[in-house]
Write a protein that holds these residues in place. Structure first.
Motif, PDB file in Angstrom:
ATOM      1  N   ASN A  83       6.373 -27.531 -18.914  1.00 42.08           N
ATOM      2  CA  ASN A  83       6.528 -28.031 -18.343  1.00 42.08           C
ATOM      3  C   ASN A  83       6.942 -26.838 -16.840  1.00 42.08           C
ATOM      4  O   ASN A  83       6.927 -26.761 -15.800  1.00 42.08           O
ATOM      5  N   SER A 134      -7.853 -36.591 -16.819  1.00 44.63           N
ATOM      6  CA  SER A 134      -6.436 -36.206 -16.371  1.00 44.63           C
ATOM      7  C   SER A 134      -5.349 -36.302 -17.304  1.00 44.63           C
ATOM      8  O   SER A 134      -4.607 -35.454 -16.665  1.00 44.63           O
ATOM      9  N   PRO A 143       1.893 -39.001 -19.243  1.00 47.75           N
ATOM     10  CA  PRO A 143       0.547 -38.452 -19.118  1.00 47.75           C
ATOM     11  C   PRO A 143      -0.152 -39.762 -20.495  1.00 47.75           C
ATOM     12  O   PRO A 143      -1.035 -40.191 -20.912  1.00 47.75           O
ATOM     13  N   GLU A 192       4.977 -37.588 -15.342  1.00 44.54           N
ATOM     14  CA  GLU A 192       5.403 -37.052 -16.633  1.00 44.54           C
ATOM     15  C   GLU A 192       5.332 -37.301 -17.908  1.00 44.54           C
ATOM     16  O   GLU A 192       5.573 -37.276 -19.027  1.00 44.54           O
ATOM     17  N   GLU A 204      -0.529 -39.639 -13.824  1.00 43.89           N
ATOM     18  CA  GLU A 204      -0.688 -38.487 -13.382  1.00 43.89           C
ATOM     19  C   GLU A 204       1.500 -38.412 -12.916  1.00 43.89           C
ATOM     20  O   GLU A 204       1.529 -37.429 -11.939  1.00 43.89           O
ATOM     21  N   ASN A 250      -4.151 -33.121 -18.567  1.00 40.56           N
ATOM     22  CA  ASN A 250      -2.131 -33.222 -18.359  1.00 40.56           C
ATOM     23  C   ASN A 250      -1.340 -32.513 -19.537  1.00 40.56           C
ATOM     24  O   ASN A 250       0.310 -31.837 -19.374  1.00 40.56           O
ATOM     25  N   LYS A 283      -7.671 -26.966 -20.197  1.00 41.18           N
ATOM     26  CA  LYS A 283      -6.368 -27.221 -19.296  1.00 41.18           C
ATOM     27  C   LYS A 283      -5.382 -27.373 -21.251  1.00 41.18           C
ATOM     28  O   LYS A 283      -4.317 -27.369 -21.129  1.00 41.18           O
ATOM     29  N   ARG A 331       3.875 -22.995 -17.027  1.00 44.54           N
ATOM     30  CA  ARG A 331       3.318 -23.461 -15.825  1.00 44.54           C
ATOM     31  C   ARG A 331       2.334 -22.684 -15.006  1.00 44.54           C
ATOM     32  O   ARG A 331       1.766 -22.859 -14.172  1.00 44.54           O
TER      33      ARG A 331
END
Length: 725
Positions: free
Chosen positions: A681, A360, A333, A331, A329, A364, A399, A708
């Motif tokens: 980002n 996750s 990952p 910056e 979770e 990310n 994603k 984003r």
């Protein structure tokens, strides 16, 4: 022909010692062997005490059950001075599942259990961690207890509380508890533990208040249980009250209380207090250290979390998962993936929670190759049997830019819930495929027992917004209210404003804001401000920015978008004024960085980055790419540069944006014609968007760029967003 297997008879010596008795019990594999041992022990009076040892009694029951021969066992227990007591001793060392089977068999054979035997059986139900205990068996034991007159026996009632809680029937456990005429601390502790074990933490705190009114003083076990409930609820106020009670009562802190207090403060982000408690421990145990790792990771203090983790002499699955979750979770990952590899080398098996954190992390990062490796691991280790893991895989692949992989996971899932359908709809939405999102929603409506929720409609409205489906979006908004009785929240109105704004229906967007039943928030005004930037509406943009800054005076995004609106309108003085305000308030545009995965490794780039080991090749390639796309119409757009530079310096600054560096490296390091997948980002600027479109055309490459707000699929000089994002 195979020789028949001969049973080995234990070798009985004339005067066996205690260790040899233990060995003989372990080597006995049949009731006949135990009969011989029984006879042998009876010959030596000084050894007869072994006949009432838990080891002998449990061995007798275990072997009898395995050979379906209870006659001898039953006669043995019935001939003992206290049959039920000896049986309860046997149950203490027998595995829970075998205890339950033995109870059932002995009941059928007519064995009469007393209160001790009943409690032993019920405690076995509560301890059965291998599988879900049998509710029918608990009901049977309860009924038998009533028949035998144990219905108001406090020992039996306390055991029943734990048994009912184990089979998930907490209301029945509470009913038994409330009927108790006498409740000691063990009974209260059992009920509190029942609530905590089943996630009913608020009920545990309410029961604790009842306990205090009863006149009994809570002991360390009760206080530790209630502190754990406070930690789960992040209820710092109640936890501090209990901590104060401990201090006022002069209760010394045993390891359980220390662990519970550290867990409380770390869960609530009070790391200074947690640190003080942790450093006061002479023996920093696994539980306390894991709580510290969790607390630091939750606050983003990952270097400190890693230091505590590395200093732990032993680590269990929970401690590994706590740090993996923190990295996932954050910056970084990619560190979660690295740590998972290390965890595997240490032969620690992951669970569902670990896999969800790992999935996750991949989502990310947006790294498709890593995502596929994780998916293969999930399937090979049967984690795809968990519905939550399947849902997370859909989100991960979406994603990571692969709708086909996301749809494959979706189609292969044998069971689906509303989250499954919503995840796939959102996947289509973030890729700008509104038609597929709507088609899937129609299919979802036909599924029995599946109803859309408010998140489903956010995904649908988002899909319509990013696909220009104005009429469909309007109809969905109305259907949400009239057909599903879902009250619109800020996020729904924000999507509706965005829907109108993208379609250049700014007056309709303003009308939505003016007629909202509650005050619009930053998200709603931000949707309008973004539309004003795209369509160049300065006056309305100024209003939206003003409203955002009234709600959030340090919202850097509002200043940046307003500055871009002024720059697009040629109002350089206003651009300069916005920049001065940002400088005065200590605000700056969020620094962008981009990353991509090549050869199984992540490569990250900042704007103007020179840290990459192949930087010379990258910058040389970038110059070649710029020269090539300039021949087909590219001209740098410097309006997004907010710092005071001359025109040539602005041009250089724009050309060194992070996604251009990542793209240049991708062209160097990938095979000709391979699809490039890049993540960023922050929102991609207009210049980089135009640049990547032309690169896809000049080099014949498909390029997937995630920023984003959404995915951009570039191919043959065209972007899937239709130049509106």
């Amino acid at each position: 022909m195979a020789k028949p297997t001969m049973a080995v008879t234990p070798n009985f010596v004339s005067s066996p010692s205690a260790p040899s008795i233990s060995h003989l019990l372990q080597s006995s594999i049949s009731v006949a062997h135990l009969k011989q041992l029984h006879a042998h022990l009876l010959k030596h009076a000084y050894l007869t005490h072994h006949l009432s040892s838990p080891q002998f009694l449990s061995s007798l029951l275990s072997i009898s059950l395995s050979q379906s021969s209870l006659k001898y066992t039953l006669s043995f227990f019935l001939s003992s001075p206290d049959p039920s007591y000896h049986l309860s001793l046997a149950f203490k060392t027998l595995p829970p599942r075998q205890t339950l089977i033995a109870y059932s068999k002995l009941r059928q054979a007519g064995f009469a259990f007393d209160r001790f035997g009943m409690c032993a059986v019920l405690r076995s139900v509560a301890k059965d961690k291998t599988q879900i205990a049998d509710l029918n068996l608990v009901h049977e034991a309860h009924g038998f207890g009533v028949k035998m007159g144990f219905d108001f026996d406090p020992f039996v009632q306390t055991a029943l509380v734990g048994a009912y809680a184990k089979v998930g029937k907490v209301p029945l456990a509470r009913k038994v508890f409330d009927r108790m005429l006498y409740r000691d601390l063990i009974a209260w502790s059992s009920m509190l533990d029942s609530y905590c074990q089943t996630g009913n933490y608020n009920d545990a705190l309410n029961l604790f208040e009842e306990l205090k009114l009863s006149g009994l003083k809570p002991d360390r076990v009760v206080l530790s249980t209630v502190l754990s409930a406070c930690a789960r609820l992040r209820n710092l106020k109640s936890g501090k009250t209990i901590h104060s009670y401990i201090i006022e009562s002069n209760l010394s802190l045993d390891p359980h209380l220390q662990n519970s207090l550290i867990s409380l403060y770390s869960s609530c982000g009070e790391m200074e207090t947690a640190e003080a408690l942790y450093h006061s421990m002479s023996d920093k145990n696994l539980v306390a250290s894991t709580s510290m790792v969790f607390g630091y990771a939750k606050l983003g203090r990952l270097d400190t979390a890693r230091k505590v983790f590395d200093e732990m002499p032993e680590k269990d699955l929970i401690s590994w998962s706590a740090l993996i979750s923190g990295y996932a979770e954050s910056e970084r990952p990619d560190k979660a993936l690295e740590l998972f590899k290390k965890m595997q080398l240490n032969r620690v098996k992951p669970d569902e929670v670990t896999m969800l954190s790992l999935i996750s992390a991949c989502a990310n990062i947006g790294a498709l190759d890593s995502a596929k490796r994780v998916c293969n691991y999930v399937k090979s280790h049967c984690f795809d049997e968990f519905l939550s893991v399947g849902n997370a895989l859909i989100d991960m692949f979406a994603k990571c830019g692969s709708l086909s992989d996301a749809r494959k996971v979706f189609d292969e899932m044998p069971k689906k819930n509303v989250i499954t359908w919503t995840s796939m709809i959102m996947g289509f939405a973030m890729h700008g495929d509104g038609r597929s999102a709507l088609a899937l929603f129609e299919q979802m409506k036909g599924e029995k027992g599946i109803k859309p929720n408010r998140v489903t409609f956010v995904s649908l409205l988002y899909a319509c917004s990013h696909s220009g489906l104005v009429e469909e979006g309007q109809a969905l908004f109305k259907s949400m209210v009239s057909d599903y009785n879902i009250e619109p929240k800020h996020e729904h109105y924000g999507c509706l404003v965005d829907l109108y704004g993208r379609a250049k229906l700014l007056s309709e967007a303003v009308s939505v804001i003016e007629n909202m039943p509650f005050k619009p928030n930053v998200v709603v005004w931000g949707s309008l401000l973004g539309a004003c930037k795209v369509h160049g509406n300065v006056e309305l943009g100024e209003l939206a920015a003003k409203r955002i800054l009234e709600l959030d005076p340090v919202h850097d995004g509002a200043y940046v978008l307003l500055s871009n609106i002024y720059a697009k309108a040629g109002r350089s003085n206003d651009v300069r004024e916005v920049r001065e305000i940002m400088k005065f308030r200590g605000l700056s545009k969020e620094r962008g960085f981009s990353w991509l995965e090549l050869g199984g490794e992540m490569h990250a780039f900042m704007t103007g980055d020179e840290s990459h080991p192949r930087r010379n090749e990258i910058y040389h390639k970038l110059r070649d790419v710029v020269a090539r796309v300039e021949k087909i119409g590219y001209s740098p757009d410097v309006t997004c540069v907010l710092i005071n530079l001359d025109e040539e310096e602005k041009r250089e600054a724009v050309l060194l944006h992070s996604e251009k560096l990542a793209l240049s490296f991708g062209l160097i390091g990938s095979e000709r014609g391979a699809c490039l997948r890049i993540s960023k980002n922050i929102r991609v600027c207009e210049d980089c968007h135009a640049f990547v479109k032309l690169v896809s055309r000049a080099y014949g490459r498909e390029i997937v760029l995630r920023d984003r707000t959404r995915f951009h699929h570039f191919k043959d000089g065209i972007c899937s967003c239709g130049d509106f994002w």
